[in-house]
Motif scaffolding. Structure first.
Motif, mmCIF file in Angstrom:
data_model
loop_
_atom_site.group_PDB
_atom_site.id
_atom_site.type_symbol
_atom_site.label_atom_id
_atom_site.label_comp_id
_atom_site.label_asym_id
_atom_site.label_seq_id
_atom_site.Cartn_x
_atom_site.Cartn_y
_atom_site.Cartn_z
ATOM 1 N N LEU A 3 -1.739 6.232 -6.261
ATOM 2 C CA LEU A 3 -3.036 7.153 -5.834
ATOM 3 C C LEU A 3 -2.029 8.604 -6.136
ATOM 4 O O LEU A 3 -0.874 8.640 -5.740
ATOM 5 N N SER A 4 -2.718 8.851 -7.215
ATOM 6 C CA SER A 4 -2.036 10.424 -7.716
ATOM 7 C C SER A 4 -2.660 11.396 -8.112
ATOM 8 O O SER A 4 -3.720 10.997 -8.009
ATOM 9 N N ALA A 5 -2.005 12.796 -7.726
ATOM 10 C CA ALA A 5 -2.653 14.019 -8.426
ATOM 11 C C ALA A 5 -3.539 14.425 -9.294
ATOM 12 O O ALA A 5 -4.699 14.635 -9.680
ATOM 13 N N GLU A 6 -2.323 13.653 -10.247
ATOM 14 C CA GLU A 6 -3.432 13.097 -11.812
ATOM 15 C C GLU A 6 -3.585 11.759 -12.399
ATOM 16 O O GLU A 6 -3.134 11.052 -11.993
ATOM 17 N N PHE A 7 -4.596 12.334 -13.328
ATOM 18 C CA PHE A 7 -4.917 10.842 -14.438
ATOM 19 C C PHE A 7 -5.465 11.239 -15.618
ATOM 20 O O PHE A 7 -5.811 12.336 -15.581
ATOM 21 N N PRO A 8 -5.042 10.718 -16.523
ATOM 22 C CA PRO A 8 -3.548 9.576 -16.312
ATOM 23 C C PRO A 8 -2.451 10.037 -15.661
ATOM 24 O O PRO A 8 -1.907 10.122 -15.596
ATOM 25 N N VAL A 9 -1.648 8.871 -14.899
ATOM 26 C CA VAL A 9 -1.132 9.330 -14.069
ATOM 27 C C VAL A 9 0.664 9.408 -15.149
ATOM 28 O O VAL A 9 0.945 8.798 -16.091
ATOM 29 N N PRO A 10 0.780 10.592 -14.789
ATOM 30 C CA PRO A 10 2.141 10.707 -15.951
ATOM 31 C C PRO A 10 3.596 9.876 -15.443
ATOM 32 O O PRO A 10 3.952 8.955 -14.451
ATOM 33 N N PRO A 11 4.560 9.988 -16.106
ATOM 34 C CA PRO A 11 5.171 8.685 -17.043
ATOM 35 C C PRO A 11 6.089 8.938 -15.871
ATOM 36 O O PRO A 11 6.823 7.626 -15.006
ATOM 37 N N THR A 12 7.110 10.154 -15.278
ATOM 38 C CA THR A 12 7.434 10.048 -13.650
ATOM 39 C C THR A 12 7.003 9.290 -12.568
ATOM 40 O O THR A 12 7.583 8.524 -11.970
ATOM 41 N N VAL A 13 5.877 9.449 -12.341
ATOM 42 C CA VAL A 13 5.198 9.035 -11.351
ATOM 43 C C VAL A 13 4.630 7.382 -11.505
ATOM 44 O O VAL A 13 5.115 6.763 -10.248
ATOM 45 N N LEU A 14 4.527 6.938 -13.033
ATOM 46 C CA LEU A 14 4.612 5.477 -12.808
ATOM 47 C C LEU A 14 5.392 4.483 -12.767
ATOM 48 O O LEU A 14 5.621 3.918 -12.279
ATOM 49 N N ARG A 15 6.392 5.752 -13.077
ATOM 50 C CA ARG A 15 8.285 4.938 -12.993
ATOM 51 C C ARG A 15 8.705 4.477 -11.798
ATOM 52 O O ARG A 15 9.268 3.678 -11.301
ATOM 53 N N GLN A 16 8.225 5.667 -10.708
ATOM 54 C CA GLN A 16 8.559 5.978 -9.665
ATOM 55 C C GLN A 16 7.760 4.993 -8.450
ATOM 56 O O GLN A 16 8.316 3.683 -7.582
ATOM 57 N N THR A 17 6.639 4.576 -8.962
ATOM 58 C CA THR A 17 5.851 3.452 -7.850
ATOM 59 C C THR A 17 5.875 2.217 -8.895
ATOM 60 O O THR A 17 6.383 1.419 -8.126
ATOM 61 N N LYS A 32 0.792 -1.389 -0.139
ATOM 62 C CA LYS A 32 -0.125 0.123 -0.109
ATOM 63 C C LYS A 32 0.892 1.186 -0.461
ATOM 64 O O LYS A 32 0.124 2.096 -0.634
ATOM 65 N N THR A 33 1.799 1.566 0.629
ATOM 66 C CA THR A 33 2.936 2.563 0.678
ATOM 67 C C THR A 33 3.182 2.411 -0.608
ATOM 68 O O THR A 33 3.504 3.794 -1.242
ATOM 69 N N ALA A 34 3.765 1.654 -1.647
ATOM 70 C CA ALA A 34 4.321 1.986 -2.811
ATOM 71 C C ALA A 34 3.662 2.459 -3.449
ATOM 72 O O ALA A 34 4.491 2.804 -4.431
ATOM 73 N N PHE A 35 2.087 2.412 -3.303
ATOM 74 C CA PHE A 35 1.251 3.137 -4.175
ATOM 75 C C PHE A 35 0.892 4.376 -4.039
ATOM 76 O O PHE A 35 -0.170 4.815 -5.023
ATOM 77 N N VAL A 36 1.668 4.885 -2.898
ATOM 78 C CA VAL A 36 0.624 6.389 -2.557
ATOM 79 C C VAL A 36 2.723 7.244 -2.669
ATOM 80 O O VAL A 36 2.920 6.557 -2.577
ATOM 81 N N ASN A 37 2.045 8.661 -3.622
ATOM 82 C CA ASN A 37 3.410 9.447 -3.951
ATOM 83 C C ASN A 37 2.746 10.090 -3.502
ATOM 84 O O ASN A 37 1.957 10.713 -2.671
#
Length: 332
Positions: free
Chosen positions: A180-194, A89-94
């Motif tokens: 869990l991101s502020a934007e959707f679709p999830v930005p590539p940088t955030v998705l890579r970090q997740t 669950k922590t891994a999906f929280v940005n």
């Protein structure tokens, strides 16, 4: 004649007694076909309207029949991996999600103490997953291609750890739907970090061996069908070939035009062969002699590095020992 007149009178009185019913007109010919054609036309118009103006994407959590806790549990079972639920669950929280939710609470006028969310972002897990993945990929390519220079290994690692490959794998594994991101679709940088945070959670939950297998199964498989020099860009392949030949105590190559076709047409083809000690080491085609010579140099380098088209496939069998995974953890 009198009997016929009587029958006529009886029939007329009977017709007068029967209530008159309106006559139904027969349906027009082809009416059902026209209705079906109009329905198909409307469906086609709707399809074209959706293609030209598609609806905005919607989070899966905003649709009905959504249970986040159940989806988190199903994620590990779907991948056949054992995760700690708290770590996953922590891994999906940005961090951007936490900031956006706290900003929404402030706009609603909630007290400062209640604004702060009791959530931890995935920054630490992402750093661990990124470091472990890069080290694991580097070890894997060094073991598989021992003659490949460090620049080539680094190019392969950067290619597999880049945004394009990682985001493609993450979307196919439904990581984007759980992020869990502020934007959707999830930005590539955030998705890579997740995605790397998920690897970090697996590393802490199941150990380095399972994390290394996860990287092998989902990242190294993206190398299938890829050419070495499509990933590793070389400006001067002939110069690199001369350096490799010097390391092996082989004389410099000599280029010879072996074949040509259509030299007087708009689409000529030349074949240049490279010879060392009067032995053909490589041959390459090109639209000019210079291009063919560079292609022949690339073919020769692929042979020296063991990255030819008919190379042995990657070994996806289960490892017998944990030495490689332990070395990876020690290096990372």
């Amino acid at each position: 004649m009198a009997s016929g007149l009587v029958r006529l009178l009886r029939r007329g009185s009977h017709c007068l007694l029967v209530p008159a019913s309106p006559a139904l007109a027969p349906p027009a010919r082809g009416m059902h076909k026209r209705a079906r054609a109009a329905f198909r036309f409307q469906k086609e118009l709707e399809r074209w309207r959706l293609l030209r103006c598609p609806p905005p994407p919607v989070r899966r959590s905003e649709k009905p029949n959504w249970d986040y806790h159940a989806e988190i549990q199903a994620f590990g079972h779907r991948l056949q991996e054992t995760f700690s639920l708290d770590l996953l669950k922590t891994a999906f929280v940005n961090s951007c999600y936490i900031k956006s939710e706290e900003a929404k609470r402030q706009k609603l006028g909630i007290e400062k103490e209640a604004v702060l969310l009791n959530l931890k972002d995935n920054q630490e897990l992402s750093e661990q997953g990124t470091s472990f993945s890069q080290t694991c990929l580097t070890r894997a390519f060094e073991d598989a291609y021992p003659d490949l220079p460090s620049e080539g290994v680094q190019s392969l690692v950067e290619f597999l750890a880049g945004e394009e490959i990682v985001c493609c794998v993450a979307r196919n594994l439904a990581v984007e739907q759980l992020t869990l991101s502020a934007e959707f679709p999830v930005p590539p940088t955030v998705l890579r970090q997740t995605f790397f945070a998920v690897i970090g959670a697996l590393l802490q939950s199941s150990g380095p061996e399972r994390a290394a297998l996860f990287i092998r199964d989902f990242l190294i498989t993206q190398m299938t069908g890829k050419e070495l020099f499509e990933i590793w860009k070389i400006a001067n392949p002939m110069g690199l070939l001369v350096e490799e030949l010097k390391k092996r105590n082989i004389s410099p190559p000599e280029s010879r035009l072996t074949r040509q076709s259509g030299s007087t047409t708009a689409l000529p083809v030349y074949f240049v062969g490279l010879y060392c000690d009067k032995k053909l080491i490589a041959e390459g085609p090109g639209e000019t002699v210079l291009v063919a010579e560079e292609e022949a140099a690339r073919v020769a380098l692929k042979k020296f590095y063991g990255f030819t088209e008919n190379r042995r496939p990657w070994d996806y069998s289960k490892p017998r020992e944990n030495v490689r995974a332990e070395r990876t953890v020690a290096a990372s």
